[in-house]
Design an enzyme around this catalytic site. Structure first.
Site, mmCIF file in Angstrom:
data_model
loop_
_atom_site.group_PDB
_atom_site.id
_atom_site.type_symbol
_atom_site.label_atom_id
_atom_site.label_comp_id
_atom_site.label_asym_id
_atom_site.label_seq_id
_atom_site.Cartn_x
_atom_site.Cartn_y
_atom_site.Cartn_z
ATOM 1 C CE LYS A 170 38.809 43.595 42.584
ATOM 2 N NZ LYS A 170 39.774 42.992 43.769
ATOM 3 C CB THR A 173 54.084 43.497 40.036
ATOM 4 O OG1 THR A 173 53.251 43.681 40.945
ATOM 5 C CG2 THR A 173 54.369 42.081 39.760
ATOM 6 C CG PHE A 194 41.547 33.418 45.092
ATOM 7 C CD1 PHE A 194 41.318 34.383 46.126
ATOM 8 C CD2 PHE A 194 41.657 34.311 43.772
ATOM 9 C CE1 PHE A 194 41.343 35.660 46.040
ATOM 10 C CE2 PHE A 194 41.857 35.655 43.523
ATOM 11 C CZ PHE A 194 41.944 36.488 44.870
ATOM 12 C CG LEU A 195 38.910 26.833 45.447
ATOM 13 C CD1 LEU A 195 38.670 25.531 46.397
ATOM 14 C CD2 LEU A 195 39.756 26.294 44.305
ATOM 15 N N GLY A 248 34.026 31.019 37.192
ATOM 16 C CA GLY A 248 33.294 32.285 36.546
ATOM 17 C C GLY A 248 33.695 32.029 35.363
ATOM 18 N NE ARG A 284 44.008 49.006 34.915
ATOM 19 C CZ ARG A 284 44.949 49.338 35.908
ATOM 20 N NH1 ARG A 284 46.222 49.442 35.500
ATOM 21 N NH2 ARG A 284 44.844 49.326 36.998
ATOM 22 C CB CYS A 287 47.498 42.057 39.176
ATOM 23 S SG CYS A 287 47.836 43.570 39.991
HETATM 24 C C1 UDX Z 1 45.252 40.596 42.535
HETATM 25 C C2 UDX Z 1 45.749 40.053 43.734
HETATM 26 O O1 UDX Z 1 44.607 39.416 44.665
HETATM 27 C C3 UDX Z 1 46.249 40.871 44.578
HETATM 28 O O2 UDX Z 1 47.033 40.319 45.865
HETATM 29 C C4 UDX Z 1 47.715 41.478 43.882
HETATM 30 O O3 UDX Z 1 48.520 42.219 44.154
HETATM 31 C C5 UDX Z 1 46.810 42.310 42.433
HETATM 32 O O4 UDX Z 1 46.296 41.514 41.853
HETATM 33 P P1 UDX Z 1 43.219 42.180 42.012
HETATM 34 O O5 UDX Z 1 43.621 42.048 40.442
HETATM 35 O O6 UDX Z 1 42.691 43.629 42.507
HETATM 36 O O7 UDX Z 1 43.955 41.613 43.099
HETATM 37 O O8 UDX Z 1 41.681 41.230 42.097
HETATM 38 P P2 UDX Z 1 41.207 39.841 42.902
HETATM 39 O O9 UDX Z 1 40.245 39.991 43.821
HETATM 40 O O10 UDX Z 1 42.420 39.175 43.006
HETATM 41 O O11 UDX Z 1 40.928 39.184 41.415
HETATM 42 C C6 UDX Z 1 41.222 39.029 40.454
HETATM 43 C C7 UDX Z 1 40.576 38.271 39.293
HETATM 44 O O12 UDX Z 1 40.420 37.127 39.616
HETATM 45 C C8 UDX Z 1 39.154 38.664 38.836
HETATM 46 O O13 UDX Z 1 39.077 38.973 37.659
HETATM 47 C C9 UDX Z 1 38.164 38.018 39.860
HETATM 48 O O14 UDX Z 1 36.940 38.021 39.053
HETATM 49 C C10 UDX Z 1 38.965 36.627 39.471
HETATM 50 N N1 UDX Z 1 38.547 35.593 40.383
HETATM 51 C C11 UDX Z 1 38.942 35.700 41.823
HETATM 52 C C12 UDX Z 1 37.671 34.346 40.118
HETATM 53 O O15 UDX Z 1 37.391 34.454 39.005
HETATM 54 N N2 UDX Z 1 37.429 33.508 40.936
HETATM 55 C C13 UDX Z 1 37.829 33.657 42.264
HETATM 56 O O16 UDX Z 1 37.586 32.839 43.092
HETATM 57 C C14 UDX Z 1 38.402 34.720 42.706
#
Ligand code: UDX
Length: 428
Positions: A318, A119, A247-248, A251, A325, A258
């Site tokens: 997660k 990225t 993604f709603l 938390g 990280r 990322c």
């Molecule tokens: C993310 C992107 O989804 C992916 O497309 C990208 O290329 C890399 O980054 P990742 O970091 O593996 O992937 O995790 P993701 O499942 O997207 O969750 C990211 C963070 O958001 C986590 O800390 C998760 O707990 C938080 N989250 C996600 C929320 O707090 N609420 C949500 O509804 C969704």
């Protein structure tokens, strides 16, 4: 096709293994010789469900090396998948990308496609092109392509083999043809654009998802102030197809390798280009404030933190990963330690990694061991294992039956009916 992958982290290794799975011959390269030794012996340096099986299954099609030359010389497509960590000012450190580009240039003797998978900010593909042009030893032609990854840790293999879309940023028909051939077996929509648009699709997508999370967290705070229920609000909002329910989940804020980094980088590159992306600055502030509000919630429930035994369930950022990280657990444990709490912690996968950050907290083998004599239990990651806990047993083990749930994994009525004091996010 013959493919070289430079960088065997989450992205590089998943890309290499999945390209082998769809029939290509792959050489995976990393400068870390220990990592390469591990891979040669059949072990994976990362925890990602399904990856070890795929490595074994495609053994004949994957080679490993610590020399960039091996990724370049015999391959027609070369992926750059090295790290782009954040500098203190939020800008991404692109020195690994530059070093790799310089080294690729030395070994170019015939036409190749160099793919930027890491990225990176918009316009990096142009810099890679300029760098290779400067350092190459002969008049050979090449193309630089931007092919951003959208892999989520924990479901990276599925995300690679059945993605929502494949984004290919190209500057020549020749490169377009080769990239479409590479991904021919994957039946997802492929969008072919210019390199700058491809780079922006990545930063804009991740920043938009981070915005969705900060937005719902802000709404969750309003729910707490009014007595509304965030789960019902998210459901009602999410049924609007233009919004969508994913993604709603309110938390304790987003973490991981990322979102925090990409939001910082997008703010930084916008500023550098002369645009103040103030919306994203606020997304970042809300994300930090969400962790601080969680500490306040603990204080509002326990009053004095000093000398209390606080049990932490969930350390990874997660579920289904050992990655810590930017995990909210780090900030929360640090704050509680500073306030004098005694911390006991459990995570199905992330304990070993957390030991490098906190040596002086008590790590437990089960959630029940954490609960024993605890004054309060925090849920910081929504692992399935925690959803199935025997809460009656937990209650009997605890000093005081208090659960503060940062991921809304339990039904409040059910937990409260067991005489727990139960606090969660954005609901009573
Ligand atoms: C993310 C992107 O989804 C992916 O497309 C990208 O290329 C890399 O980054 P990742 O970091 O593996 O992937 O995790 P993701 O499942 O997207 O969750 C990211 C963070 O958001 C986590 O800390 C998760 O707990 C938080 N989250 C996600 C929320 O707090 N609420 C949500 O509804 C969704």
């Amino acid at each position: 096709m013959k493919v070289g992958i430079i960088g065997c982290g989450y992205v590089g290794l998943t890309t290499g293994v999945c390209l082998a799975e769809i029939g290509h011959s792959v050489v995976c390269v990393d400068s870390d010789e220990e990592k390469i030794k591990k891979l040669i012996s059949g072990k994976t340096p990362i925890f990602e469900p399904g990856i070890e099986e795929l490595i074994k299954k495609n053994k004949k099609r994957i080679k490993y090396s610590s020399s960039i030359k091996d990724a370049v010389v015999e391959n027609e497509i070369i992926f750059i998948a090295v790290g782009t960590p954040s500098n203190p000012d939020g800008s991404p450190d692109l020195s690994y990308v530059e070093n790799v580009a310089r080294e690729i240039a030395i070994y170019l003797t015939e036409y190749k496609v160099i793919v930027e998978k890491s990225t990176v900010p918009v316009e990096t593909a142009q810099w890679i092109k300029k760098t290779i042009q400067r350092y190459k030893k002969n008049n050979v032609e090449f193309d630089v392509v931007s092919n951003p990854e959208f892999l989520r840790e924990g479901s990276a293999i599925k995300d690679f083999l059945q993605p929502d879309r494949i984004v290919i940023g190209i500057e020549s028909e020749k490169a377009k043809k080769l990239m479409l051939k590479l991904y021919k077996k994957i039946k997802s929509p492929k969008i072919v654009v210019d390199t700058k648009s491809a780079e922006l699709i990545k930063h804009a997508s991740n920043s938009f998802l981070a915005t969705k999370i900060s937005f719902i967290n802000a709404v969750a705070n309003i729910c707490e102030l009014t007595g509304a229920d965030i789960e019902k609000v998210a459901l009602g909002m999410g049924l609007d197809k233009r919004i969508g329910r994913s993604f709603l989940n309110a938390g304790v804020g987003y973490g991981g390798s990322c979102f925090p980094k990409d939001v910082d980088a997008f703010i930084w590159i916008s500023e550098k280009l002369g645009y103040d992306f103030s919306l994203l600055k606020e997304v970042k502030i809300i994300n930090q404030r969400q962790k601080e509000l969680f500490i306040k919630k603990i204080e509002d429930t326990l009053w004095i933190i000093k000398d209390k035994t606080i049990g932490v369930l969930g350390l990874s950022f997660k579920p289904n990963t050992d990655d810590i990280r930017e995990a909210p657990s780090i900030y929360i444990i640090q704050s509680l330690k500073q306030k004098g709490a005694k911390i006991k912690a459990y995570d199905p996968k992330a304990i070993e990694k957390m030991k490098n950050i906190f040596k002086d907290i008590q790590y437990c083998k089960t959630p029940y061991e954490v609960a024993k004599s605890a004054d309060c239990l925090l849920i910081l990651t929504e692992w399935d294992e925690f959803k199935k806990l025997n809460l009656k047993k937990i209650k009997d083990l605890m000093n005081m039956p208090i659960i503060i749930d940062a991921r809304n994994i339990f039904d409040p009525q059910k937990v409260k009916s067991l005489s727990f004091i139960y606090k969660s996010i954005g609901r009573e």
